[in-house]
Design an enzyme around this catalytic site. Sequence first.
Site, mmCIF file in Angstrom:
data_model
loop_
_atom_site.group_PDB
_atom_site.id
_atom_site.type_symbol
_atom_site.label_atom_id
_atom_site.label_comp_id
_atom_site.label_asym_id
_atom_site.label_seq_id
_atom_site.Cartn_x
_atom_site.Cartn_y
_atom_site.Cartn_z
ATOM 1 N N ASP A 1 66.324 -1.962 56.417
ATOM 2 C CA ASP A 1 67.262 -3.004 55.955
ATOM 3 C C ASP A 1 66.453 -4.077 55.239
ATOM 4 O O ASP A 1 65.261 -4.213 55.476
ATOM 5 C CB ASP A 1 68.023 -3.632 57.137
ATOM 6 C CG ASP A 1 69.393 -4.173 56.722
ATOM 7 O OD1 ASP A 1 70.420 -3.671 57.219
ATOM 8 O OD2 ASP A 1 69.429 -5.100 55.873
ATOM 9 N N CYS B 1 85.760 -11.862 49.831
ATOM 10 C CA CYS B 1 85.225 -11.710 51.176
ATOM 11 C C CYS B 1 85.884 -10.517 51.854
ATOM 12 O O CYS B 1 87.069 -10.524 52.153
ATOM 13 C CB CYS B 1 85.479 -12.984 51.976
ATOM 14 S SG CYS B 1 84.847 -12.900 53.650
ATOM 15 N N CYS C 1 79.089 18.539 39.124
ATOM 16 C CA CYS C 1 78.453 17.310 39.633
ATOM 17 C C CYS C 1 77.527 16.713 38.573
ATOM 18 O O CYS C 1 76.826 17.440 37.868
ATOM 19 C CB CYS C 1 77.655 17.627 40.898
ATOM 20 S SG CYS C 1 76.857 16.173 41.610
ATOM 21 N N CYS D 1 71.517 18.420 42.304
ATOM 22 C CA CYS D 1 72.594 18.960 43.145
ATOM 23 C C CYS D 1 73.053 20.304 42.592
ATOM 24 O O CYS D 1 73.199 21.274 43.339
ATOM 25 C CB CYS D 1 73.758 17.981 43.231
ATOM 26 S SG CYS D 1 75.207 18.635 44.088
HETATM 27 P P1 ATP Z 1 78.825 -8.391 54.926
HETATM 28 O O1 ATP Z 1 78.522 -7.924 53.555
HETATM 29 O O2 ATP Z 1 80.217 -8.039 55.382
HETATM 30 O O3 ATP Z 1 78.445 -9.787 55.237
HETATM 31 P P2 ATP Z 1 76.535 -6.879 55.775
HETATM 32 O O4 ATP Z 1 75.921 -7.127 54.436
HETATM 33 O O5 ATP Z 1 75.779 -7.222 56.999
HETATM 34 O O6 ATP Z 1 77.935 -7.543 55.906
HETATM 35 P P3 ATP Z 1 77.239 -4.292 56.895
HETATM 36 O O7 ATP Z 1 78.289 -3.375 56.405
HETATM 37 O O8 ATP Z 1 77.420 -4.925 58.221
HETATM 38 O O9 ATP Z 1 76.978 -5.341 55.756
HETATM 39 O O10 ATP Z 1 75.865 -3.493 56.917
HETATM 40 C C1 ATP Z 1 75.279 -2.883 55.832
HETATM 41 C C2 ATP Z 1 73.796 -3.096 55.948
HETATM 42 O O11 ATP Z 1 73.118 -2.337 54.957
HETATM 43 C C3 ATP Z 1 73.390 -4.555 55.757
HETATM 44 O O12 ATP Z 1 72.624 -4.994 56.855
HETATM 45 C C4 ATP Z 1 72.586 -4.528 54.474
HETATM 46 O O13 ATP Z 1 71.529 -5.456 54.473
HETATM 47 C C5 ATP Z 1 72.065 -3.099 54.434
HETATM 48 N N1 ATP Z 1 71.776 -2.662 53.064
HETATM 49 C C6 ATP Z 1 72.648 -2.591 52.042
HETATM 50 N N2 ATP Z 1 72.032 -2.199 50.905
HETATM 51 C C7 ATP Z 1 70.730 -2.007 51.221
HETATM 52 C C8 ATP Z 1 69.573 -1.627 50.472
HETATM 53 N N3 ATP Z 1 69.652 -1.353 49.177
HETATM 54 N N4 ATP Z 1 68.386 -1.549 51.122
HETATM 55 C C9 ATP Z 1 68.296 -1.841 52.434
HETATM 56 N N5 ATP Z 1 69.350 -2.210 53.191
HETATM 57 C C10 ATP Z 1 70.552 -2.311 52.601
HETATM 58 ZN ZN ZN Z 2 76.665 16.866 43.806
#
Ligand code: ATP
Ligand code: ZN
Length: 290
Positions: free
Chosen positions: A67, A211, A264, A269
Site C-alpha cells: 500500500d 465522496c 482481449c 492474455c
Molecule cells: P477511500 O478512498 O474511500 O478513502 P481508501 O483509499 O482507503 O478509501 P479502500 O478501498 O479502503 O480505499 O482501500 C484500497 C487501498 O488500496 C487503499 O489503502 C489504497 O491506498 C490502496 N491502493 C490503491 N491504489 C494503490 C496503488 N497503486 N499502489 C498501492 N496501493 C494502492
Molecule cells: Zn484478457
Amino acid sequence: AKVEKMSAEVVDSNPYSRLMALQRMGIVKDYERIRNKTVAVVGVGGVGSVAAEMLTRCGVGRLLIYDYDKVELANMNRLFFRPEHCGMTKTDAARKTLQEINPDVEVESYTMNITTLKGFEAFKSSLLGPDGKSRVDLILSCVDNYEARITINQVCLELQQNWMESGVSEDAVSGHIQTLIPGVTACFQCVPPLVVASGIDERTLKREGVCAASLPTTMGIVAGLLVQAALKYMLDFGSVSGYLGYNSLKDHFPTMEIKPSEACVNTLCRQLQREEEARRNSPEALEARA
Ligand code: ATP
Ligand code: ZN
C-alpha cells in the site's frame, strides 16, 4: 433429534486446534499446508486489511502486503485500523498488528505505488523467488481503482500468477470477488467485471470531488468471501466460483464463470489463451480425458 455438544477435550488453548478441527471433520485434507502458503495482499484498506487479518488468524505462512497510503481518522468507519495508527503507513500499522496477533506469520511490508514505472518493476520483483518464478501462491487484489487492477493484471499475466480480485461498489451496498487464472479464465481486461455485476462503470469509481460511500459491513463481507475463496483454492476444498457477486439490498449472491475473450486488448492474455488451447488439445491431454 438429539443435539450433541462437541466434546470439550478437543478444544485446547492452542488457537490452531479449532483450525485443525476442519481436518478432523473432513472438510480439509491437510490443514497444515497453510503454513507453506505465501499470499500477497495488494491494498490494505477497507477490504485488504481485514483479509490480511483473516489469513493471519488462519496461520498462513507468509504475507506480502502492499500500500502507499497512511492511516487517517477518515478510515475509522472501517474495521482493523485504530485511532492510534493515524499517521503511520497502512503497511507498517498492519504489519505491527498482524505480528501481534500471530507471530508465526512472516509479514513483509511494501510501502509503494504499484502503478508507477518504478513501482511496477518493484512490485513484480518482490514477487519473484530465486528461480525467477513467482514465490507466491495467490495474489489478492484489494485496491480501489482501475489503474492498480490493470497493473496487477499485467504482472499476473507476465508471471502466470493466479489471483483474486475484489471490489465494493461506490454506493457501498454491493461487491464482488473474481478468480483470474491467466489463459484459462478471463483476465481483468477481457471483460470489465463491475459492469457485469452492477452496471457501474469502474472508471467512474474514483471521480474527483465525489465522496464514495463505504460500510464496514460490506467491506467485511467481501473480505470474508475473498479469504474463504483463497482458503478453498489453496487447500483444495469445496469449489471456487469464477465470479461471485454480493448484492446486499436483495441478499443475492450471483455466481458465474467468465471465459477469456479472444478479442482481449492484452496481447499477452491472447497468447496465454492460445497456449492453454494447445495444451488442452495436446495428445497427452486428449488421452488423459479418454
Ligand atoms: P477511500 O478512498 O474511500 O478513502 P481508501 O483509499 O482507503 O478509501 P479502500 O478501498 O479502503 O480505499 O482501500 C484500497 C487501498 O488500496 C487503499 O489503502 C489504497 O491506498 C490502496 N491502493 C490503491 N491504489 C494503490 C496503488 N497503486 N499502489 C498501492 N496501493 C494502492
Ligand atoms: Zn484478457
